[in-house]
Design a protein around this motif. Structure first.
Motif: not given
Lengths: 383, 386
Positions: A55-56, A58, A64-65, A80-84, A88, A92, A334, A369, B79, B81-82
């Motif tokens: 998460x940005x 944090x 942040x990706x 990729x980034x998963x916001x979880x 999670x 994914x 996370x 979370x 969610x 995010x890229x």
């Protein structure tokens, strides 16, 4: 679910309250390289896809990706980034594999919370900006209110919560990754400073840094990678409403729904009989009891007395948080769920050293979370 | 792999939306997509949300905050995010949900509310840089894109007039888009005479910040066949990230887009994209980026995109209609929500639902692409009829 996906590599840093000597990139590199070594894979050739859970706020970045690929070996690769939470991210990765698009996926999650000097304010920044955030204060007031609602509606007690702390911090003494192992008694917890009443200082897990990486592979690829696969046979995730005012504060509905989904996929009708042990979220002591009940591992209002009877201790019928949990290992944000998955994998491989459980075939990992969310995940692993 | 169809799309008007929250915009777009598909929220098994930096909306864990607006209470919800690539990456993540068998119907929502970032969303971009190497220089996105544009023009000897034609085309196409923010009938001279931001980037070379949301309904083939006779299917997906160290690479060609495109073409069994792609929506936050991305998508040779543009090939009635929606340049650039003019547009074009924007060639196969992070991310999605 049939055995379609396995964990073929696992690695992590130790968990530390502060890591002044390492950047977040170096932590991620250490977690990733230990997992790749464990799997015997070269990320630049052998891993098809990379997932980071972040998460940005944090991280202290917008987007942040951007900063993920180099230290994971993911340059010019699908990532990729998963916001979880880390669980999670694992879920994914599983559906990426099940969709047929990729065969081998690395999942990374980390905490470098020691870089953040305004943790309380950032958590408060996640509250609804119109209705809740203007009330200000320390955001953990929500913890005190929820703990109160849970104890009141379930009949569990503050002493039961203190028992969770005592169990988990004692368990952590046998985990070399854990910084908060200790012989803590129920009285120690009860006498610790009241912070967000009824939550006391020792009911609350401390923040730590660390990075964890797991590598998953499709069944057809597993044999060529490892002799000791740990299979993922069920997973689920779910979210309750984001409105603090709209929830049933006495129960963890996200944990009920996500575990139901995971049990169904794994073909589990009665988790108490069919699962051998569990790693559940305990960022706050009462959360462990709340989650145990939501996961169907104890009857409503029974988790506390079951704990007292020793049922959840390492030598009990249904060991919970043998790793030491967040109370013993620290709150990894996370990465907390990925830590739970890591412990289940180590136990099923028989590689949990001094805390190894005997004869375990199937384990459950569960995550939440954190404040102020009502989102979480659950995953079933088998030998 | 289970085939996955697109059953509906929706998008809000792209504007500075001071009256609506992100939740409300997410709801509006989702409701439109459900209506078009003929489904209700109770038919939705899982929800995927795409949104770019939390700093725009000014809410930590933005995905958690938006989840009820996106219809996800009590459902599996995630969610992804890229950066700017989120616009086309989010439907790819939705694809996994349905193709894996986890969901029969997946609601894909993309949201961005940039106007709440005060005084200007550009300030959120102050925090996208390496804190040691880049940030002390106080860089600005327009500056680094000026460097990339300059490099592209230098390597291929491209004239600014030919780049300006992209802005003219897209802003004109946007006149037919009901959500458009900056549709206009301009000339190349208008673009060339607009205010210089950071040479060679001028005011009319750039898409505007915006607020908005968009949504797509993805479903299994079984569900799709009950609801439509002529479904549009997802045919190929690719995603790729390049190194964080943008200063280490030659900016004249987006290799990461090319790799994502090859991954998608392989999945879609497309060997000759120039012949097999009928309509394209490459990411166009700047006019030169459309050209850059056409080349990255292997729709033409390196340096050929400006020539095709000059010859009219990329006009809506040309051989390769490109950004028939009006693109980010004309419709607006609410980062993740531009899914509405990329993935939704390709769906609407293939389904024959694009109204006044419909390309006249009865397209069978279309491609869309988004671009993000620090000039380092490519996400590519191919759709096909029947």
């Amino acid at each position: 679910m049939e055995r379609r996906i396995a964990v073929v590599g696992a690695g992590s840093t130790t968990f530390e309250p502060d890591t002044v000597g390492q950047s977040w990139k170096e932590l991620m590199y250490e977690g990733a390289s230990s997992a790749y070594r464990d799997a015997g894979l070269n990320p630049r050739k052998d891993i098809d896809s990379f997932v980071t859970c972040a998460e940005d706020y944090w991280e202290g970045f917008s987007i942040y990706d951007e900063f993920v690929p180099d230290q994971l070996g993911a340059v010019l690769r699908p990532a990729c980034t998963v916001s979880g939470d880390g669980l999670h991210g694992l879920a994914i990765a599983c559906i990426q594999i099940m969709s047929g698009m990729v065969d081998v996926v690395a999942v990374e999650a980390h905490s470098k919370i020691s870089d953040l000097i305004t943790y309380n304010d950032v958590v408060l920044h996640a509250f609804d900006p119109v209705y809740n955030k203007p009330l200000a204060g320390h955001p953990y007031y929500v913890v005190g209110m929820e703990m109160n609602a849970f104890l009141d509606s379930s009949g569990n007690t503050e002493e039961h919560c203190a028992g969770v702390v005592s169990k988990n911090r004692t368990n952590a003494l046998r985990n070399p990754l854990a910084p908060y192992g200790g012989e803590i008694s129920v009285d120690d917890v009860m006498e610790s400073e009241p912070l967000f009443s009824p939550a006391k200082k020792l009911d609350i897990s401390e923040l730590v840094d660390g990075s964890i990486v797991l590598v998953l592979a499709r069944a057809e690829k597993v044999k060529e990678i490892t002799d000791e696969p740990v299979w993922i046979t069920g997973f689920g995730w779910n979210s309750d409403t984001p409105w603090l005012e709209g929830r049933d504060w006495g129960r963890a509905s996200y944990a009920e729904s996500s575990s139901k989904m995971a049990y169904k996929m794994a073909g589990i009708a009665n988790p108490v009989d069919e699962v051998d042990f569990a790693e559940v979220d305990d960022k706050f002591s009462y959360k462990e009891l709340m989650h145990i009940e939501a996961l169907g591992l104890a009857g409503r209002g029974q988790a506390g007395s079951d704990l007292e009877s020793g049922r959840f201790h390492p030598d009990g019928d249904f060991p919970i948080n043998v790793s030491g949990g967040s109370l013993g290992c620290g709150n990894l944000l996370e990465a907390s769920g990925l830590h739970r998955a890591l412990e289940v994998v180590l136990q099923l491989r028989g590689k949990a050293d001094g805390r190894q459980l005997k004869d375990v075939e199937r384990g459950l990992a569960q995550s939440w979370r954190g404040v102020p969310t009502a989102s979480g995940a659950a995953m079933v692993f088998e030998r | 792999m289970r085939r996955v169809a697109v059953l509906g799309g929706g998008m809000t008007i792209f504007r500075r939306r001071l009256q609506e929250t992100g939740k409300e915009m997410s709801f509006e777009a989702s409701r439109m997509a459900l209506n078009e598909a003929g489904l209700e929220l109770s038919d939705v098994d899982s929800v995927v949300l795409g949104s770019a930096p939390d700093a725009f909306d000014g809410i930590h864990l933005k995905g958690e905050n938006l989840l009820d607006g996106a219809g996800a209470v009590g459902k599996p919800y995630i969610r992804v995010f890229v950066g700017g690539g989120t616009a086309v990456f989010t439907p790819i993540a939705g694809w996994w949900h349905v193709a894996s068998g986890l969901a029969d119907v997946c609601l894909v929502v993309a949201e961005e509310k940039m106007s709440s970032c005060f005084p200007h969303p550009q300030s959120a971009f102050g925090h996208i840089w390496d804190p040691i190497l880049d940030r002390p220089l106080k860089p600005n996105l327009v500056w680094i894109f000026a460097m990339e544009m300059n490099r592209y023009m230098t390597v291929h000897n491209v004239r600014k007039e030919d780049i300006a034609r992209v802005a003219v085309k897209n802003k004109r196409n946007a006149l037919d888009h009901p959500s458009a923010q900056l549709a206009a009938d301009l000339t190349v001279d208008d673009v060339l005479n607009s205010e210089v931001m950071a040479w060679p980037v001028q005011r009319l070379d750039i898409s505007p910040p915006s607020d908005g949301a968009s949504a797509l309904i993805l479903a299994s083939e079984d569900v799709a066949k009950k609801l439509t006779d002529d479904p549009v299917f997802l045919a190929g997906a690719g995603w790729c990230i390049d190194s964080t160290m943008w200063t280490d690479r030659d900016l004249y060609f987006p290799e990461y887009v090319a790799r994502a495109a090859r991954m998608a073409y392989k999945m879609a069994k497309i060997e000759n994209p120039r012949k097999e792609i009928d309509v394209a929506e490459p990411y166009d936050p700047f006019d030169y980026k459309e050209l850059h991305h056409m080349e990255g998508l292997l729709l033409c040779d390196k340096g050929e995109a400006p020539i095709l543009t000059r010859e009219g090939v990329t006009q809506r009635d040309g051989d390769l209609p490109t950004c028939p929606s009006g693109g980010l340049l004309g419709v607006g650039n609410p980062i993740a929500a531009t899914m509405g003019i990329k993935a939704c547009e390709i769906y609407w074009q293939l389904a024959g639902k694009a109204g006044k924007r419909q390309v006249p060639t009865d397209p069978q196969t279309g491609i869309c692409q988004a671009w993000g992070d620090l000039m380092q991310y490519g996400s590519v999605l191919i759709m096909r009829r029947g």
